[in-house]
Design a protein around this motif. Structure first.
Motif, PDB file in Angstrom:
ATOM      1  N   GLY A 110       0.787  -1.227   0.000  1.00 31.83           N
ATOM      2  CA  GLY A 110       0.000   0.000   0.000  1.00 31.83           C
ATOM      3  C   GLY A 110       0.816   1.271   0.000  1.00 31.83           C
ATOM      4  O   GLY A 110       0.284   2.351   0.239  1.00 31.83           O
ATOM      5  N   HIS A 111       2.114   1.139  -0.223  1.00 30.75           N
ATOM      6  CA  HIS A 111       3.009   2.292  -0.268  1.00 30.75           C
ATOM      7  C   HIS A 111       2.969   3.024   1.064  1.00 30.75           C
ATOM      8  O   HIS A 111       2.746   2.407   2.096  1.00 30.75           O
ATOM      9  CB  HIS A 111       2.686   3.173  -1.455  1.00 30.75           C
ATOM     10  N   VAL A 112       3.188   4.315   1.094  1.00 39.15           N
ATOM     11  CA  VAL A 112       3.081   5.095   2.328  1.00 39.15           C
ATOM     12  C   VAL A 112       1.772   5.866   2.214  1.00 39.15           C
ATOM     13  O   VAL A 112       1.695   6.856   1.488  1.00 39.15           O
ATOM     14  CB  VAL A 112       4.284   6.041   2.519  1.00 39.15           C
ATOM     15  N   PRO A 113       0.733   5.394   2.909  1.00 40.00           N
ATOM     16  CA  PRO A 113      -0.580   6.025   2.780  1.00 40.00           C
ATOM     17  C   PRO A 113      -0.569   7.501   3.182  1.00 40.00           C
ATOM     18  O   PRO A 113       0.171   7.907   4.085  1.00 40.00           O
ATOM     19  CB  PRO A 113      -1.457   5.210   3.738  1.00 40.00           C
ATOM     20  N   ASP A 114      -1.416   8.285   2.527  1.00 40.42           N
ATOM     21  CA  ASP A 114      -1.516   9.710   2.827  1.00 40.42           C
ATOM     22  C   ASP A 114      -1.824   9.961   4.302  1.00 40.42           C
ATOM     23  O   ASP A 114      -1.275  10.886   4.897  1.00 40.42           O
ATOM     24  CB  ASP A 114      -2.598  10.372   1.965  1.00 40.42           C
ATOM     25  N   GLU A 115      -2.690   9.131   4.892  1.00 42.87           N
ATOM     26  CA  GLU A 115      -3.052   9.363   6.300  1.00 42.87           C
ATOM     27  C   GLU A 115      -1.864   9.136   7.236  1.00 42.87           C
ATOM     28  O   GLU A 115      -1.721   9.833   8.237  1.00 42.87           O
ATOM     29  CB  GLU A 115      -4.266   8.534   6.732  1.00 42.87           C
ATOM     30  N   VAL A 116      -1.000   8.197   6.905  1.00 45.60           N
ATOM     31  CA  VAL A 116       0.204   7.958   7.716  1.00 45.60           C
ATOM     32  C   VAL A 116       1.146   9.147   7.586  1.00 45.60           C
ATOM     33  O   VAL A 116       1.677   9.649   8.583  1.00 45.60           O
ATOM     34  CB  VAL A 116       0.902   6.644   7.303  1.00 45.60           C
ATOM     35  N   TYR A 117       1.339   9.618   6.365  1.00 48.00           N
ATOM     36  CA  TYR A 117       2.203  10.768   6.144  1.00 48.00           C
ATOM     37  C   TYR A 117       1.623  12.015   6.822  1.00 48.00           C
ATOM     38  O   TYR A 117       2.355  12.782   7.462  1.00 48.00           O
ATOM     39  CB  TYR A 117       2.410  11.023   4.652  1.00 48.00           C
ATOM     40  N   ALA A 118       0.329  12.208   6.718  1.00 50.23           N
ATOM     41  CA  ALA A 118      -0.312  13.374   7.345  1.00 50.23           C
ATOM     42  C   ALA A 118      -0.149  13.336   8.861  1.00 50.23           C
ATOM     43  O   ALA A 118       0.096  14.374   9.496  1.00 50.23           O
ATOM     44  CB  ALA A 118      -1.791  13.429   6.971  1.00 50.23           C
ATOM     45  N   GLU A 119      -0.270  12.157   9.440  1.00 57.25           N
ATOM     46  CA  GLU A 119      -0.075  12.005  10.889  1.00 57.25           C
ATOM     47  C   GLU A 119       1.362  12.377  11.264  1.00 57.25           C
ATOM     48  O   GLU A 119       1.596  13.072  12.255  1.00 57.25           O
ATOM     49  CB  GLU A 119      -0.370  10.559  11.286  1.00 57.25           C
ATOM     50  N   ALA A 120       2.317  11.945  10.468  1.00 59.91           N
ATOM     51  CA  ALA A 120       3.713  12.300  10.722  1.00 59.91           C
ATOM     52  C   ALA A 120       3.917  13.809  10.570  1.00 59.91           C
ATOM     53  O   ALA A 120       4.628  14.433  11.367  1.00 59.91           O
ATOM     54  CB  ALA A 120       4.636  11.537   9.775  1.00 59.91           C
ATOM     55  N   ALA A 121       3.260  14.409   9.576  1.00 58.74           N
ATOM     56  CA  ALA A 121       3.404  15.853   9.341  1.00 58.74           C
ATOM     57  C   ALA A 121       2.806  16.687  10.470  1.00 58.74           C
ATOM     58  O   ALA A 121       3.215  17.830  10.673  1.00 58.74           O
ATOM     59  CB  ALA A 121       2.764  16.226   8.007  1.00 58.74           C
ATOM     60  N   GLU A 122       1.860  16.118  11.205  1.00 57.42           N
ATOM     61  CA  GLU A 122       1.314  16.817  12.375  1.00 57.42           C
ATOM     62  C   GLU A 122       2.281  16.789  13.553  1.00 57.42           C
ATOM     63  O   GLU A 122       2.293  17.704  14.371  1.00 57.42           O
ATOM     64  CB  GLU A 122      -0.020  16.204  12.787  1.00 57.42           C
ATOM     65  N   ALA A 123       3.090  15.745  13.630  1.00 57.16           N
ATOM     66  CA  ALA A 123       3.983  15.560  14.773  1.00 57.16           C
ATOM     67  C   ALA A 123       5.414  16.054  14.507  1.00 57.16           C
ATOM     68  O   ALA A 123       6.142  16.353  15.452  1.00 57.16           O
ATOM     69  CB  ALA A 123       4.027  14.084  15.159  1.00 57.16           C
ATOM     70  N   PHE A 124       5.800  16.134  13.239  1.00 54.25           N
ATOM     71  CA  PHE A 124       7.174  16.472  12.885  1.00 54.25           C
ATOM     72  C   PHE A 124       7.200  17.517  11.779  1.00 54.25           C
ATOM     73  O   PHE A 124       6.304  17.549  10.944  1.00 54.25           O
ATOM     74  CB  PHE A 124       7.912  15.217  12.372  1.00 54.25           C
ATOM     75  N   ASP A 125       8.268  18.334  11.764  1.00 52.99           N
ATOM     76  CA  ASP A 125       8.425  19.270  10.644  1.00 52.99           C
ATOM     77  C   ASP A 125       9.067  18.522   9.460  1.00 52.99           C
ATOM     78  O   ASP A 125       9.402  17.335   9.565  1.00 52.99           O
ATOM     79  CB  ASP A 125       9.216  20.511  11.058  1.00 52.99           C
ATOM     80  N   GLU A 126       9.211  19.204   8.340  1.00 50.82           N
ATOM     81  CA  GLU A 126       9.705  18.544   7.127  1.00 50.82           C
ATOM     82  C   GLU A 126      11.106  17.957   7.292  1.00 50.82           C
ATOM     83  O   GLU A 126      11.391  16.868   6.806  1.00 50.82           O
ATOM     84  CB  GLU A 126       9.668  19.504   5.935  1.00 50.82           C
ATOM     85  N   ASP A 127      11.992  18.691   7.968  1.00 45.91           N
ATOM     86  CA  ASP A 127      13.347  18.181   8.184  1.00 45.91           C
ATOM     87  C   ASP A 127      13.325  16.918   9.037  1.00 45.91           C
ATOM     88  O   ASP A 127      14.086  15.982   8.802  1.00 45.91           O
ATOM     89  CB  ASP A 127      14.236  19.234   8.846  1.00 45.91           C
ATOM     90  N   GLN A 128      12.449  16.890  10.018  1.00 40.13           N
ATOM     91  CA  GLN A 128      12.337  15.714  10.880  1.00 40.13           C
ATOM     92  C   GLN A 128      11.737  14.523  10.134  1.00 40.13           C
ATOM     93  O   GLN A 128      12.182  13.390  10.311  1.00 40.13           O
ATOM     94  CB  GLN A 128      11.510  16.048  12.116  1.00 40.13           C
ATOM     95  N   ILE A 129      10.748  14.779   9.280  1.00 39.02           N
ATOM     96  CA  ILE A 129      10.178  13.698   8.468  1.00 39.02           C
ATOM     97  C   ILE A 129      11.252  13.136   7.539  1.00 39.02           C
ATOM     98  O   ILE A 129      11.389  11.913   7.403  1.00 39.02           O
ATOM     99  CB  ILE A 129       8.947  14.169   7.667  1.00 39.02           C
ATOM    100  N   ALA A 130      12.011  14.024   6.928  1.00 35.81           N
ATOM    101  CA  ALA A 130      13.095  13.565   6.056  1.00 35.81           C
ATOM    102  C   ALA A 130      14.076  12.693   6.846  1.00 35.81           C
ATOM    103  O   ALA A 130      14.495  11.625   6.375  1.00 35.81           O
ATOM    104  CB  ALA A 130      13.819  14.759   5.436  1.00 35.81           C
ATOM    105  N   ALA A 131      14.420  13.117   8.048  1.00 39.16           N
ATOM    106  CA  ALA A 131      15.346  12.351   8.887  1.00 39.16           C
ATOM    107  C   ALA A 131      14.765  10.988   9.250  1.00 39.16           C
ATOM    108  O   ALA A 131      15.478   9.977   9.246  1.00 39.16           O
ATOM    109  CB  ALA A 131      15.685  13.143  10.148  1.00 39.16           C
TER     110      ALA A 131
END
Length: 162
Positions: A110-131
């Motif tokens: 299912g790849h990386v679902p949008d809802e999983v990514y959105a949840e990460a984006a609520e908890a982390f900034d872009e640099d942290q998500i990249a890390a």
């Protein structure tokens, strides 16, 4: 052929030192990016342990559970990590990192679902998500190396804390 009768596997560090060194450099760069982005070392160890659980990598599980304990992680949380969704032991930020790690590790499902990514984006900034994506990618690569070459767990000891 039983596991005890297994053939000896290639020693990648010995046979391909340049690639092994490049992998070490990739790991160091990923750690540096995570430090610069202020991703907590505890979260990075949870990421490494969870991916290693999914991939069945005994060597990496041995290493990263020892590293996590050396950083002060509790036995309870380490034992419950495989069922993190069913426990109250993890913060929302940790849960977002774990969900992202699982999606990256199981990208075929299912790849990386949008809802999983959105949840990460609520908890982390872009640099942290990249890390976090780099941390998950690197541990997945190391898992595959350790499993393919049947690296033996048990001998690893964390560096002494300063």
């Amino acid at each position: 052929m039983s596991k005890s009768d297994s053939i000896t596997r290639v020693a990648l560090k010995k046979n391909t030192p340049d690639v092994s060194a490049a992998m070490g450099s990739l790991h160091a760069a990923a750690v540096s990016v995570a430090q610069d982005a202020k991703v907590e070392p505890e979260i990075l160890e949870l990421v490494r342990i969870r991916a290693s659980q999914i991939n069945g990598c005994a060597f990496c599980l041995d290493m990263h559970t020892k590293d996590a304990r050396a950083q002060g992680e509790t036995e309870q949380r380490i034992y419950a990590l495989n069922a993190w969704r069913e426990t109250p032991f993890f913060t929302e930020r940790e849960r977002a990192a774990l969900a992202l790690t699982e999606a990256v590790t199981l990208v075929h499902d299912g790849h990386v679902p949008d809802e999983v990514y959105a949840e990460a984006a609520e908890a982390f900034d872009e640099d942290q998500i990249a890390a976090l994506i780099w941390a998950a990618t690197v541990i997945n690569a190391y898992n595959r190396i350790a499993v393919a070459t049947r690296m033996v767990p048990g001998a690893y000891q964390p560096a002494p804390r300063e």
